[in-house]
Design a protein around this motif. Structure first.
Motif, PDB file in Angstrom:
ATOM      1  N   ASN A  99       0.840  -1.192   0.000  1.00 56.63           N
ATOM      2  CA  ASN A  99       0.000   0.000   0.000  1.00 56.63           C
ATOM      3  C   ASN A  99       0.880   1.250   0.000  1.00 56.63           C
ATOM      4  O   ASN A  99       2.116   1.154  -0.044  1.00 56.63           O
ATOM      5  N   ARG A 139      -4.167   3.093   1.288  1.00 54.34           N
ATOM      6  CA  ARG A 139      -4.673   2.817  -0.050  1.00 54.34           C
ATOM      7  C   ARG A 139      -3.750   1.809  -0.753  1.00 54.34           C
ATOM      8  O   ARG A 139      -2.536   2.005  -0.779  1.00 54.34           O
ATOM      9  N   PRO A 140      -4.312   0.707  -1.316  1.00 55.10           N
ATOM     10  CA  PRO A 140      -3.450  -0.214  -2.085  1.00 55.10           C
ATOM     11  C   PRO A 140      -2.873   0.503  -3.308  1.00 55.10           C
ATOM     12  O   PRO A 140      -3.567   1.325  -3.918  1.00 55.10           O
ATOM     13  N   THR A 142      -2.440  -0.428  -6.202  1.00 50.99           N
ATOM     14  CA  THR A 142      -3.126  -0.676  -7.476  1.00 50.99           C
ATOM     15  C   THR A 142      -4.382   0.177  -7.625  1.00 50.99           C
ATOM     16  O   THR A 142      -4.991   0.197  -8.681  1.00 50.99           O
ATOM     17  N   ASP A 143      -4.778   0.878  -6.541  1.00 51.47           N
ATOM     18  CA  ASP A 143      -5.985   1.709  -6.620  1.00 51.47           C
ATOM     19  C   ASP A 143      -5.664   3.191  -6.778  1.00 51.47           C
ATOM     20  O   ASP A 143      -6.508   4.038  -6.479  1.00 51.47           O
ATOM     21  N   LEU A 144      -4.457   3.511  -7.204  1.00 52.53           N
ATOM     22  CA  LEU A 144      -4.081   4.920  -7.304  1.00 52.53           C
ATOM     23  C   LEU A 144      -4.226   5.418  -8.736  1.00 52.53           C
ATOM     24  O   LEU A 144      -3.985   4.680  -9.683  1.00 52.53           O
ATOM     25  N   SER A 145      -4.584   6.688  -8.872  1.00 48.52           N
ATOM     26  CA  SER A 145      -4.612   7.294 -10.204  1.00 48.52           C
ATOM     27  C   SER A 145      -3.180   7.614 -10.627  1.00 48.52           C
ATOM     28  O   SER A 145      -2.261   7.557  -9.810  1.00 48.52           O
ATOM     29  N   GLN A 148      -1.678  10.347  -8.565  1.00 43.90           N
ATOM     30  CA  GLN A 148      -1.374   9.921  -7.196  1.00 43.90           C
ATOM     31  C   GLN A 148      -0.140   9.031  -7.160  1.00 43.90           C
ATOM     32  O   GLN A 148       0.696   9.149  -6.267  1.00 43.90           O
ATOM     33  N   GLN A 149      -0.026   8.149  -8.172  1.00 45.33           N
ATOM     34  CA  GLN A 149       1.165   7.290  -8.235  1.00 45.33           C
ATOM     35  C   GLN A 149       2.416   8.145  -8.329  1.00 45.33           C
ATOM     36  O   GLN A 149       3.435   7.874  -7.714  1.00 45.33           O
TER      37      GLN A 149
ATOM     38  N   HIS B 294      -5.501 -11.915 -10.337  1.00 42.93           N
ATOM     39  CA  HIS B 294      -4.788 -11.213  -9.283  1.00 42.93           C
ATOM     40  C   HIS B 294      -3.436 -10.734  -9.804  1.00 42.93           C
ATOM     41  O   HIS B 294      -3.041  -9.595  -9.592  1.00 42.93           O
ATOM     42  N   LYS B 297      -3.315  -7.549 -11.967  1.00 35.85           N
ATOM     43  CA  LYS B 297      -3.337  -6.255 -11.286  1.00 35.85           C
ATOM     44  C   LYS B 297      -1.927  -5.721 -11.091  1.00 35.85           C
ATOM     45  O   LYS B 297      -1.718  -4.534 -10.962  1.00 35.85           O
ATOM     46  N   TYR B 298      -0.961  -6.656 -11.030  1.00 37.18           N
ATOM     47  CA  TYR B 298       0.413  -6.267 -10.738  1.00 37.18           C
ATOM     48  C   TYR B 298       1.174  -5.807 -11.971  1.00 37.18           C
ATOM     49  O   TYR B 298       2.289  -5.375 -11.876  1.00 37.18           O
TER      50      TYR B 298
END
Ligand SMILES: Nc1ncnc2c1ncn2[C@@H]1O[C@H](COP(=O)(O)OP(=O)(O)O)[C@@H](O)[C@H]1O
Ligand SMILES: [Mg+2]
Lengths: 356, 580
Positions: A99, A139-140, A142-145, A148-149, B294, B297-298
Motif C-alpha cells: 500500500n 490505499r493499495p 493498485t488503486d491509485l490514479s 497519485q502514483q 490477481h 493487477k500487478y
C-alpha cells in the motif's frame, strides 16, 4: 553536488554498436535544479541511469558529493543501493503488492539507514504531507490514479532526505493540465527540501520553467549548458535554437560588414567569428517579428499574410516577404487577417547568427 | 498460453450491432455448451449407471460405493498426489531459473536455447518416456546393462520405476509450457520496480526477497496450479512407467477400467474415478483463473522505449549455460539420441564395436510393412481437420467476445476456456460412452472423427486464448478507418482484419496440428482397429515389445514434426513481422 567528467557509454546490440554517450561533462552545484533536455534517443536517460548506478559507463568519471562513484578506468563502481540518491521513474515503479505507506516506508525500513517504527511513521507522514497525499496511507498501490502514483513516487524518493534527486520524465505520463499543475508543485517541493536535482525531459517548456540550468543534449553530446533564459535568448547553435522554442531561419551571406539575404541587406552586429565566414544562417524568434500597417510610412519590407493560427492568448501568423515565409507571434486579439498586406519590422539586435 | 477470461471486459465499449449477431452468438454458445457439456454429462451419467453403455437401468450410487469403500482407491489417490506434486516441483526447479536466465541475464546462445525448447515440445512425452526407459530400465536399460558389463553390478545403477523417477520425466516434459507461461508474466513486469528498490538503498538480496518474489508469486502460483491440474490427469508417464511397476495413479485406473487388458470394460467405475478428477480439475481451474486475474493487477505500464539492463553473469556464465544444457539434454538430446541409436540396431544393446557393426537402416525400411497406410492417412486427417475446425470456431468465438456487445459474451468466453480444466482422458471416456450408448444419435464410435472431436474440444481453449489476444491487438480503429474510407464490412474483414490476424492464427494452426499429431491419450482411449493413428501404433508396438520398431517410428515422428514446424516458420516467418 554531482560532477560528471568525460562520460562515455555504448551498447553492443545485434545491429552493431550504439554510442549512447560520447563524452559528457557536467557539474551540478549544491541544491541546483538541472534539467537534461533533448530529443528522444539523445542519451538523457542513459546519463541519469549512469548517475544512479543502474547503468555502468564505459569511460569517464562520476562524483556524487565529492565521492567517486564511477571510474571504470580505476575499476571504481559504487552499486546503486550504496549511493545517497532518490529516484523517480517514468513509469513511477510503485510496488503493486504494497500500500502507499509500505511503498514510502520501504527505503526507511529496508534501505541504507534503518529507522525505528515511530520515526518511520513520522517520516512517511511528513513525506506524504509534502506531496499532498495526507491520509492515503492505507490505499493499495493498485488503486491509485496516475497523478497519485506520481506523488507516491516523489514521496518515496525523498523520504530518506537524499542529497541527490534523479527524475526521468516524471510528468510525461500525466495529462496536460495535471502536468502543468505538478510542474509548479514539483518546483516548490524541491525548493523547500533543497535537494540537488537532475531532471530529464524532452519537453522544452518543462525544461525552461523548472531548471535553474538547462543542459541541451543531442546525439550523446552536450550542446549547451546555461540558465533557461540564456538558452532561449542565446542558443549556442542551430540545433538548440530549433529545439528550444520556435525560430525563423533565413540563409544569408556576409559581405563587407553587412549581411545579404532574401530580405535584403541587413545591418546586423555580426560576431567577429563570422566576419569572414561567407555563408551563414540567420535566426529570429516569432515574437520578435513585428508587423505594422502597410502604408506610405512603412519600410521596404512588405509581405502578405499567408495563414493565421489563433491560440487564444496569441496568434501565430505566417507572412510571406520576398519569397521567405516568416512566422510571427502576435497578441491574440490582433485584427490582421489572411490575404492582408503588412509591413515587417525586424530589429537588428534580435537576430542571431549561426554558421551555416 | 496466458489466460484472459476477461477479454470481454477489456473492451467494454464494443459497439458492433449487426442484425443477427445476437442470434449467431446464441447459436455458437449453444454449440459450445453442447460439445463441452455433453461429454462431461456422460462422465457423470456413467458414474451413476452399471452395466454396459446403453443398457439404461436406474441411476445408482453403487459405483461410488464400490470405489470409495476400497482402500486401494486411497492408495491410488495418494500416488496421484505424490506424482503430481513431484512433477510440479521438478518442472519449476528447471523453469524458474531458466526464465530468469533467458529474460534478464546475458546468458550466451539464448536463441538456440529457445529453439531447442520448442523442439522439446515436439517430442511426444511417451517417446521421451520410452527413451528414458531404454536407458534406465533395471533389466534392459542401456545404462544398467553397461554397468553390469563393466562393473559386474548385480543391482541396477539407477531405476525409473518409482514415483520420483516418474515425476522427473513428467516434470522435465512440463518445463517448456511452464517456461513460456512464466516468461509471458515476467515480460509484463516493469524492471523499474526492481531498480526503484536499488535507488531506495535496498540490497540486491532484500530486493529479490521483498520485491521480485512477491510480485512474481501470483504468476508462479498460477503456473503451479495449472501444472498440478494437468499433472493429476496425465496418462503417458503413469501408463508407461507406473503401470508395469504397479504404481497406479488415477488416470491409469480410469484407462484400464474402460480398456482392460482382459475382461469387460467397466464405464461405471471409470465414471466414479473420473468424478474426483473432474471435481479437482474444475476447482483448480477456478483457483487458476483467480490467480491469473490477481497477477494481472500487478502488471504496470512500462515507460516508453525502456530496456532493462541485462545482468552480467560474469564467471557464472558457464555454470548457467551448463544448467540450461543439462535441462536440454534431459528434454531433447538424450531421448532423441537413444531413439536414434536403438532404431539403427536389430535389438537393444549398449554401444560397442560389435553393435556398431550391426548398424543399419533396416528398421526404417520396414516401417510401412508393419504399419500400413491407414495410420498415416488417419493422422493426416487429424492434423488438417482438428486445427482448421478449432481455429474457425476460435475466430468466431473471439470475434463475439472481443468485438461485439452481446450480453452473454463473458459466458461464451468462459465456456471456451472450460476445456482447459477437463482432463483429456475424461473427455475421451465421456465421448466413448456417448458413442457407445447413443450409437444411433452419435454414430462415430471407432472412427477418426471421434478423435478429431475430442481434440477439437480440448484445444478450443488454447485456440480462443490466442485469437482473443490477436483480436485485442488489432485496434478497433484500424477497422473503423477501413469503413470510413468507404469499404464494405466484408472488404474490411477480408482486406484489413484477416491479413492482420493471419500470422497469429497461422501460428496456432500449426501448433494445434502438431499437438494433435503427437497426442496419444485420447486417441488411445477412443481407439479401435479402424481409427489407429501413428501415435497409437507406436504405443501398440511398445506394448508388443518391438523396441527397434518403436524407436524407428519415433525418430520419424520427431523428425517430421521438426521439419514441418521449422519449414513453415522459415517459409512464412515474414507473416508475423509487424507483430514484433
Ligand atoms: N539497453 C540498451 N541497449 C541498446 N541500446 C540502448 C539501450 N539503452 C539505450 N540505448 C540507445 O542509446 C541511445 C540513448 O538512449 P536513451 O538514453 O534512452 O535516450 P533518451 O532518454 O534521451 O531518449 C538511444 O539510441 C538508444 O537506442
Ligand atoms: Mg529516456
Amino acid at each position: 553536488m554531482i560532477t560528471i567528467r568525460g562520460l562515455k557509454k555504448w551498447f553492443d546490440t545485434r545491429r552493431g554498436r550504439v554510442e549512447a554517450l560520447r563524452g559528457i561533462d557536467l557539474e551540478i552545484g549544491e541544491r541546483e535544479f538541472c534539467v537534461l533536455l533533448g530529443p528522444s534517443g539523445c542519451g538523457k536517460t542513459t546519463t541519469l541511469r549512469c548517475v544512479a548506478g543502474l547503468e555502468r559507463p564505459d569511460a569517464g568519471e562520476i562524483e556524487i558529493e565529492g565521492v567517486t562513484v564511477n571510474a571504470p578506468a580505476r575499476r571504481v563502481y559504487v552499486p546503486t543501493e550504496k549511493r545517497d540518491i532518490g529516484m523517480v521513474f517514468q513509469s513511477y515503479a510503485i510496488w503493486p503488492h504494497m500500500n502507499v505507506f509500505q511503498n514510502v516506508a520501504f527505503p526507511l525500513v529496508r534501505g541504507r539507514k534503518r529507522f525505528g517504527k515511530e520515526l518511520v511513521a513520522e517520516k512517511v507522514r511528513r513525506a506524504l504531507h509534502l506531496v499532498q497525499l495526507d491520509g492515503l496511507e492505507d490505499r493499495p498501490a493498485t488503486d491509485l490514479s496516475g497523478g497519485q502514483q506520481q506523488r507516491v513516487a516523489m514521496a518515496r524518493a525523498m523520504v530518506t532526505e537524499p542529497k541527490i534527486l534523479l527524475m526521468d520524465e516524471p510528468l510525461s505520463n500525466l495529462d496536460a493540465r495535471l502536468r502543468e499543475q505538478m510542474r509548479v508543485e514539483l518546483k516548490k517541493i524541491t525548493r523547500a527540501v533543497g535537494v540537488t536535482t537532475l531532471y530529464v525531459t524532452h519537453d522544452q517548456a518543462e525544461a525552461l520553467s523548472l531548471g535553474d540550468r538547462v543542459c541541451v543534449m543531442h546525439g550523446g553530446e552536450i550542446l549547451q549548458v546555461a540558465a533557461p533564459d540564456e538558452v532561449y535568448a542565446r542558443p549556442a547553435n542551430i540545433f538548440v535554437a530549433e529545439f528550444v522554442g520556435e525560430m525563423n531561419f533565413v540563409k544569408a551571406k556576409i559581405a563587407a560588414g553587412s549581411v545579404e539575404c532574401a530580405l535584403g541587406s541587413l545591418e546586423l552586429p555580426v560576431p567577429p567569428a563570422f566576419a569572414a565566414a561567407g555563408a551563414v544562417t540567420l535566426a529570429i524568434r516569432p515574437e520578435h517579428v513585428e508587423l505594422a500597417a502597410a502604408d506610405g510610412a512603412s519600410g521596404p519590407l512588405v509581405g502578405t499574410i499567408a495563414s493565421k493560427n489563433y491560440l487564444g492568448d496569441a496568434a501565430l501568423v505566417e507572412i510571406e516577404v520576398n519569397g521567405v515565409t516568416l512566422l510571427a507571434k502576435l497578441p491574440g486579439d490582433t485584427e490582421i487577417a489572411v490575404g492582408q498586406r503588412a509591413a515587417v519590422v525586424l530589429r537588428p539586435e534580435r537576430w542571431r547568427v549561426f554558421a551555416e | 498460453m496466458s489466460v484472459t477470461t476477461d477479454a470481454a471486459a477489456a473492451r467494454p465499449a464494443a459497439e458492433v450491432r449487426l442484425p443477427g449477431v445476437g442470434l449467431f452468438a446464441g447459436g455458437l454458445t449453444a454449440l459450445l455448451a453442447l460439445i463441452v457439456g455433453i461429454p462431461l454429462l456422460m462422465v457423470v451419467l456413467m458414474s451413476l449407471r452399471t452395466g454396459f453403455p446403453g443398457e439404461g437401468g436406474p441411476l445408482t450410487l453403487t459405483n461410488f460405493a464400490a470405489v470409495y469403500s476400497n482402500s486401494g482407491t486411497y492408495k491410488v489417490l495418494g500416488n496421484t498426489l505424490l506424482f503430481a506434486t513431484g512433477t510440479v516441483f521438478v518442472a519449476l526447479l528447471f523453469a524458474v531459473p531458466l526464465v530468469w536466465l533467458l529474460m534478464r541475464t546475458d546468458l550466451p546462445f539464448k536463441g538456440a536455447i529457445y529453439v531447442l525448447m520448442t523442439v522439446g515440445i515436439l517430442i511426444p512425452v511417451f517417446l521421451r518416456t520410452i527413451a528414458w526407459i531404454l536407458l534406465l530400465s533395471p533389466r534392459i536399460g542401456l545404462v544398467n546393462q553397461w554397468a553390469r558389463q563393466l562393473f559386474g553390478m548385480e543391482q541396477p545403477l539407477l531405476s525409473l520405476y518409482n514415483i520420483p523417477g516418474m515425476a522427473v520425466i513428467q516434470g522435465v516434459s512440463f518445463v517448456p509450457s511452464a517456461f513460456f507461461m512464466l516468461a509471458a508474466a515476467y515480460r509484463t513486469m516493469d524492471p523499474a520496480l526492481e531498480e526503484a528498490a536499488y535507488t531506495s538503498g535496498v540490497s540486491k538480496l532484500q530486493t529479490f526477497l521483498r520485491i521480485n518474489v512477491p510480485i512474481t508469486l501470483p504468476a508462479i502460483a498460477g503456473v503451479m496450479v495449472y501444472l498440478f491440474m494437468t499433472a493429476i490427469a496425465v496418462f503417458e508417464v503413469p501408463a508407461i512407467i507406473g503401470y508395469p511397476a504397479r504404481i497406479i495413479v488415477l488416470s491409469a485406473l480410469i484407462f484400464t477400467s474402460t480398456n482392460p487388458p482382459t475382461g469387460l470394460p467397466n464405464y461405471g467405475l471409470a465414471g466414479a474415478y473420473g468424478a474426483v478428477m473432474l471435481a479437482a480439475g474444475l476447482l483448480l481451474a477456478y483457483f487458476y483463473v483467480r490467480l491469473v486475474q490477481h497477477g494481472k493487477k500487478y502488471t504496470v505500464i512500462t515507460g516508453r522505449g525502456y530496456r532493462p539492463r541485462e545482468i552480467a553473469l560474469g564467471r557464472w556464465k558457464w555454470a548457467a549455460l551448463a544448467f540450461a544444457l543439462l535441462y536440454l539434454a534431459m528434454e531433447v538430446f538424450i531421448p532423441f539420441l537413444v531413439l536414434v541409436w536403438v532404431s539403427l540396431l536389430p535389438h537393444l544393446q549398449v554401444p560397442s564395436a560389435e553393435a556398431f557393426a550391426q548398424v543399419s537402416l533396416e528398421n526404417f525400411r520396414h516401417i510401412f510393412d508393419h504399419v500400413g497406410a491407414l495410420p498415416f492417412v488417419n493422422t493426416a486427417i487429424l492434423m488438417f481437420v482438428v486445427p482448421t475446425v478449432t481455429m474457425v470456431l476460435s475466430v468466431l468465438v473471439s470475434w463475439i467476445v472481443v468485438r461485439t456487445n452481446v450480453s452473454f459474451r463473458g459466458a461464451l468466453d468462459t465456456l471456451a476456456f472450460l476445456p482447459h480444466a477437463i482432463p483429456g482422458i475424461l473427455l475421451a471416456v465421456g465421448l466413448a460412452y456417448l458413442g457407445l450408448a447413443y450409437r444411433s444419435w452419435f454414430p462415430v464410435y471407432g472412427t477418426v472423427a471421434i478423435i478429431a472431436i475430442a481434440h477439437t474440444i480440448t484445444w478450443i481453449a488454447y485456440g480462443t486464448r490466442t485469437t482473443n489476444g490477436v483480436m485485442i491487438q488489432v485496434h478497433r480503429e484500424l477497422e473503423e478507418a477501413g469503413k470510413v474510407s468507404g469499404a464494405s464490412t466484408r472488404t474490411v474483414l477480408g482486406r484489413i482484419v484477416l491479413p492482420l490476424i493471419a500470422a497469429g492464427i497461422f501460428n496456432s494452426w500449426i501448433w494445434i496440428s502438431m499437438l494433435s499429431y503427437r497426442e496419444v491419450t485420447m486417441a488411445l482411449t477412443l481407439g479401435t482397429r479402424k481409427n489407429v493413428v501413428i501415435s497409437t501404433i507406436v504405443w501398440q508396438f511398445w506394448g508388443n515389445g518391438w523396441v527397434p520398431q518403436v524407436a524407428a517410428l519415433g525418430v520419424v515422428l520427431v523428425l517430421f514434426a521438426v521439419i514441418v514446424v521449422g519449414g513453415l516458420k522459415i517459409a512464412f516467418g515474414h507473416l508475423g513481422e509487424w507483430q514484433s
